[in-house]
Structures are given as C-alpha cells and as structure tokens.
Design a protein around this motif. Structure first.
Motif, mmCIF file in Angstrom:
data_model
loop_
_atom_site.group_PDB
_atom_site.id
_atom_site.type_symbol
_atom_site.label_atom_id
_atom_site.label_comp_id
_atom_site.label_asym_id
_atom_site.label_seq_id
_atom_site.Cartn_x
_atom_site.Cartn_y
_atom_site.Cartn_z
ATOM 1 N N ASP A 1 0.847 -1.190 0.000
ATOM 2 C CA ASP A 1 0.000 0.000 0.000
ATOM 3 C C ASP A 1 0.887 1.246 0.000
ATOM 4 O O ASP A 1 1.253 1.779 1.041
ATOM 5 N N VAL A 2 1.242 1.720 -1.212
ATOM 6 C CA VAL A 2 2.134 2.871 -1.339
ATOM 7 C C VAL A 2 1.448 4.146 -0.853
ATOM 8 O O VAL A 2 2.081 5.021 -0.275
ATOM 9 N N LYS A 3 0.131 4.244 -1.054
ATOM 10 C CA LYS A 3 -0.586 5.454 -0.628
ATOM 11 C C LYS A 3 -0.502 5.636 0.891
ATOM 12 O O LYS A 3 -0.398 6.755 1.392
ATOM 13 N N THR A 4 -0.547 4.529 1.610
ATOM 14 C CA THR A 4 -0.412 4.614 3.066
ATOM 15 C C THR A 4 0.968 5.130 3.452
ATOM 16 O O THR A 4 1.110 5.959 4.351
ATOM 17 N N LEU A 5 2.002 4.639 2.755
ATOM 18 C CA LEU A 5 3.362 5.102 3.017
ATOM 19 C C LEU A 5 3.483 6.600 2.736
ATOM 20 O O LEU A 5 4.129 7.341 3.495
ATOM 21 N N VAL A 6 2.833 7.060 1.648
ATOM 22 C CA VAL A 6 2.853 8.489 1.323
ATOM 23 C C VAL A 6 2.232 9.300 2.457
ATOM 24 O O VAL A 6 2.755 10.337 2.874
ATOM 25 N N THR A 7 1.108 8.810 2.976
ATOM 26 C CA THR A 7 0.425 9.511 4.067
ATOM 27 C C THR A 7 1.319 9.597 5.302
ATOM 28 O O THR A 7 1.408 10.643 5.954
#
Length: 614
Positions: free
Chosen positions: A223-229
């Motif tokens: 989950d790259v979006k979670t890492l971005v957050t």
C-alpha cells in the motif's frame, strides 16, 4: 490533524470491512460476492452498492444471515464514502437483525460504525453511547480485535474533544491488543494515531518514534498510498518541531512517491510551501503552493484552495508585490464566492434584498410622477400661487434633502471612522513585530484576518442591512485584531441563543463595534488583577433581537480619570440617532449600566439594547 485522523479512520474501517466478509455460515457464492464488493468499495462504491441491491432484490434464496451481512456491507460502504446519514439508517436496521440472530461480533461492528458516523456528524453523545456499547459487547465475548476497535473508537471521540489524556489511555489499550495481531493495516493506523496524539501534546520525539514504526510497516506492505500519508505526516511533525530540513526531506519523499504512482495528492506540496515560508524562502514557497493548487484543481477542493491562496497573498505582501497580492486575493475571493453560491438560502436572501431595492426605486419614481402632475395642475390654476407653491416646495425639499444628506454623510463618516488610522497603524505594528520575531506563518495569518476586517468594513458600511452572521464574523475579526494589539490581555465570548439561522436575520451594520471598542479601550485593556473578559450576548425573543456587551473592566468612573470619554459619548449619540431613524422606538431600549460588587467596587460595564426585526 483532522485529515490524518480521517485517513486512518478509513483504513480502520476498510480493515473492518475485510475482516467481516468471511463466516462459515455463508455460502460460497455469497462469500464471492462479498469479496468482489471489498475490491470495489473504494474505487467503485456505486457499483458495489448496485451489486448488493441486486443480490438483495433476489432474496428468496438468501438466508437471514446472508441478507443481514449484505446490508451490513452496504452500510460500511456508505460510511466509507461519507454518506453518514444513510449509513446510520442502514446500520440501525442491521443492528437489530444481528441481535435477533445472536451474532454478537457483528453487533459490535455495527455499533462501532454507528459511533464513527455520529462522530463525523459531531453528535458526540451518540458517538460515545455506541462506542461504550461496542466495548461492553467486546468484553462479554472476549474478542480482542473487536475490543481494540472499540478502544480505538473511544480514542477518536476524545481526540476530537481535545481530551488528550483520556484519548492516550484508550489508544494505548488498543495498541497493546492490535500489536499481537497480523493485521498490518490496523497496526499502521494505530501507530499513526498515537503519533498524531503525541503531536498534539507537542511531544515530538514520541510522535516521530511512532510514525517511524508506521513507516517501516508501510514499506513492507504493497500500500504505497499509506506510506505516502505516513511520510507526509512525518514532514508536518518536523514542521511543528521546527526541524525544517528534515521536514523537507520527508515531504519531498512523499511527493516523489505520489509522482511514481501517478497519485493526485496536494498535501506534500502544501507542506513544502509551509516549510519554505517558515524558512523565508518565498520563491520556493510560492512554487510549491502553486503545485498544491494544481492538485486541488483536479480534486475540486475549494476550501483548501482558499487556504493556499491566503498564503500566496501573504507571500506577495511580504515581497511588497501588491499587484500580485491583489491578483491572488481576487482568485481567492472568486473561489470563496463559488463556495458561498452553493448555499441556497443566501441566494434567496440576496434576491429578496434586490427586490426590496427595486420596489423602493419604483415607489420613488411613482411619487415623482405625482409631484409633476400636481405641479402642472397648480400652473393651470394660478401663476402666482404656483410660483409661491413651487418656491415653498423647492425650499422645503432642498432643506429636507440637505438635512438628509448631511445626516447620511455624517453617519457614513463616523462609521468609517470606526476603522480609524490609529487602530490600523497599531494593528500593522503588532503584525510587523510578529514578523520581526521570525514567525512569518503567524504573521501571515494575522495579515489575512486584518485584510478581511478592512474589506468587511468597507463592504458593509455601504449597506443598510447585513445578516447577523456577517456582523458576528466582522466583530470577531475586530476583537482578534485588538487581542493581537494588546498582547492577549483579555478574552472574549459570544453567546447566541434562539436564532435558528443567523444568515436569515438582518440588522444594521457595525452596531456592536463602538461598544466593544469602549469595553476594550476603557475597560479590560488596563485591568491589572485578573484577565479581562468581554462578553457579547445575542438572544432572539419573539420578533425582537436583544444585544448586550458586558466587560469586567475598571468601570467608567475609573476610566474617566485617565482618559477622555467625549468620543465615546459622541459614538453613543450616533448610535442612538441610527436607531431613531429606524422609527421603531428601539432607542428607548438602550441602557448603559455600571456594574458593582457587594462591596460597592466597580467590576465593569454593561451596554444593552433591543432591535425590532419586523
């Protein structure tokens, strides 16, 4: 911090949705449908709900558990996509069904969703009620995962209420339970929530420690979006901690990851804009704010665009590029108008005002025509009488018009004088001091408030009436500017009761400001023993609107020993004249009361009056 909490609330609800889609009693094809719904719940929620409705319409072959489970998932999808009212109605019916089926685990999950939805609607009592019920159910069935969710829900509630000590207790309990599981998504959400809490408590090291744990877990997930957050949140934490170099590093990392996955996310650019603004690198700050605007344009995020344009206005003012500041302010105002235009009641109110103006113009034109006809009639009767009559009429009309214009000019002049040069220069000096102290972000916020106050004064002084909410907004900006001038030596409180919709109540503009100014200048500003307090009470009583402005200052007698109060008396005379011109006998309700304690010592002043709304 609301956007951070919101992200991880959604992550937690997604984990809840996934965890509730497998149960031995469900037949294989129903489980397959629920798995399909899971994959569509974020990307294509309307399609997911359509699949559920279609399956429920062919419910002859469905068991009671299957019907209830499908309806439950529909409620979850409605919640995840911000349809809180529909989610509540759906889950209330599902809750009763699960109770009748004796499915305690799903009863607990329904209660958690209801608590979450009511929290988003700011119905805090209801949110707490359902969260505590979920906690009781989890404790009865001794289900650790459900218990963790209940504690997490109570954490969100107390976090929103800013009861951080209680919130910390609940999230710590949730963390001790969730860490034992293999649910990476829930662990990341919990660690991030703990970090957000420590950030609010300004314990930056602990916040960064928990964000680091969440980041390491995110790196090992897909989950790259979670890492971005998480990276973005770390960047904002470093901003709060004053480590701008580290903030740049993590925010740029978040922006790079977004670019790699073609994701539209303005938060890293906005954060970088804030960093460079704090670092007084205005060109770089402007560059990243414009990148953020590009992302917001694609998401149609109007409120965030207004916030960014406020920053660009502040940057332009700091650069002394007033043309650029004006251009950014115009764009900001145009977006604000789009937001305002969505409110139907305001549009109707505006239409009503235009109708009243047009009606008055028509009546005036009609009266002029009658006067002309009468004049011609008198000419036909007798030239001498006509000349005499015309002379008298012209003299009377001119005298009345001159008197009216003089009164109007005096009123406009005095109303504009409320924003006097002395006040403006002192306010600008206070803002300049903040800037010189090395806090450009705070100074930009005060510049935006001060600019709004100036704009409100020049806009409203030309109007006969404004809505009550605009009057309150203007007086709030005025008081905040005065608090800045006098270094927060007083507080204020505005209490409104009996008014259902302040946008539909109209009053003459700038009625309160003279008395608030008196309360500050001659009352609470020089108070020595305790913190000054200015209290504004507005109460609707039938067809009347009652106002009172009260301070706990030194009293008029004490103030008169040190300061001239002739200007105060003059402002009172103008105020009473304005009420008198409304011809509703409102000036008779005006009182100024000196307040005393039981020992006869002055403890402040209270001004009160009543307006007739019809």
């Amino acid at each position: 911090m609301n956007y951070k909490i919101g992200v991880f609330t959604a992550m937690g609800m997604l984990a809840l949705l996934v965890s509730c889609t497998t149960k031995p009693e469900l037949r294989t094809h129903i489980s397959d449908i629920l798995n399909q719904i899971d994959t569509l719940s974020y990307t294509q929620p309307e399609k997911a709900i359509h699949i559920i409705d279609s399956t429920l319409n062919n419910s002859e072959s469905l068991t009671a558990l299957e019907k209830t489970k499908l309806t439950f998932n529909k409620g979850e999808i409605l919640f995840l996509n911000d349809n809180y009212i529909d989610a509540i109605n759906t889950q209330l019916s599902t809750l009763e069904a699960f109770k009748s089926l004796n499915e305690s685990y799903y009863v607990g999950n329904c209660l958690i969703t209801l608590s979450s939805a009511y929290l988003h609607l700011q119905a805090f009592d209801k949110s707490q009620e359902y969260a505590l019920q979920a906690l009781n159910v989890a404790q009865e069935i001794k289900h650790e995962k459900l218990l963790s969710k209940a504690y997490n829900r109570l954490f969100y509630l107390h976090f929103h209420l800013k009861d951080y000590s209680q919130a910390l207790q609940y999230i710590t309990k949730s963390d001790s339970l969730i860490t034992k599981s293999t649910d990476t998504t829930s662990i990341i959400a919990t660690k991030s929530n703990i970090a957000s809490l420590y950030l609010q408590l300004k314990q930056y090291n602990k916040a960064l420690e928990n964000y680091a744990l969440a980041m390491n877990l995110s790196r090992h997930s897909s989950d790259v979006k979670t890492l971005v957050t998480v990276l973005n949140n770390i960047g904002f934490t470093y901003i709060e901690a004053g480590d701008l170099d580290s903030a740049k590093k993590f925010l740029k990392g978040a922006a790079t990851l977004n670019k790699n996955i073609n994701s539209i996310n303005a938060a890293p650019f906005k954060g970088l804009g804030n960093v460079f603004l704090l670092d007084q690198q205005l060109d770089s700050a402007s560059y990243y704010y414009h990148h953020a605007l590009t992302a917001y344009h694609q998401n149609s995020n109007f409120k965030d665009k207004v916030e960014v344009y406020d920053k660009l206005v502040a940057i332009a003012i700091l650069e002394q590029d007033f043309q650029k500041a004006l251009s950014a302010q115009k764009k900001r105002d145009s977006i604000q108008r789009i937001i305002t235009a969505t409110e139907k009641d305001q549009l109707l109110s505006f239409a009503n005002v235009k109708y009243e103006v047009k009606k008055q113009e028509t009546e005036l034109q009609y009266q002029k025509e009658i006067n002309n006809a009468n004049r011609l009639l008198f000419i036909s009767i007798a030239l001498s009488l006509l000349l005499l009559l015309i002379t008298l009429i012209v003299f009377y009309v001119n005298l009345k018009l001159h008197s009216k214009n003089k009164a109007s000019a005096l009123e406009q002049k005095l109303l504009r004088a409320q924003m006097n040069p002395h006040f403006i220069f002192n306010a600008l000096a206070a803002i300049q001091n903040i800037t010189l102290e090395g806090d450009p972000l705070k100074s930009s916020q005060h510049i935006a408030k001060f600019a709004k106050l100036i704009r409100q004064n020049f806009d409203y002084v030309r109007k006969d009436k404004i809505s009550l909410d605009k009057e309150i907004s203007m007086i709030t900006n005025y008081i905040e500017t005065q608090r800045l001038r006098f270094n927060n030596v007083f507080n204020y409180q505005i209490d409104i009761s009996g008014v259902d919709d302040s946008t539909k109540v109209f009053i003459p503009p700038m009625l309160l400001q003279p008395f608030v100014e008196n309360a500050i200048e001659y009352g609470v500003k020089d108070k020595k023993d305790t913190l000054g307090l200015v209290t504004i009470c507005i109460r609707k009583e039938g067809s009347s609107l009652f106002f009172s402005i009260e301070d706990n200052g030194v009293g008029r007698n004490e103030a008169s020993k040190h300061k001239r109060i002739s200007e105060t008396e003059h402002a009172t005379d103008v105020f009473l004249e304005r009420l008198n011109r409304r011809k509703k006998k409102e000036e008779l309700s005006f009182t100024i009361e000196d307040l005393y304690n039981t020992d006869g010592q002055p403890i402040g002043t209270k001004v009160s009056f009543t307006l007739i709304l019809i």
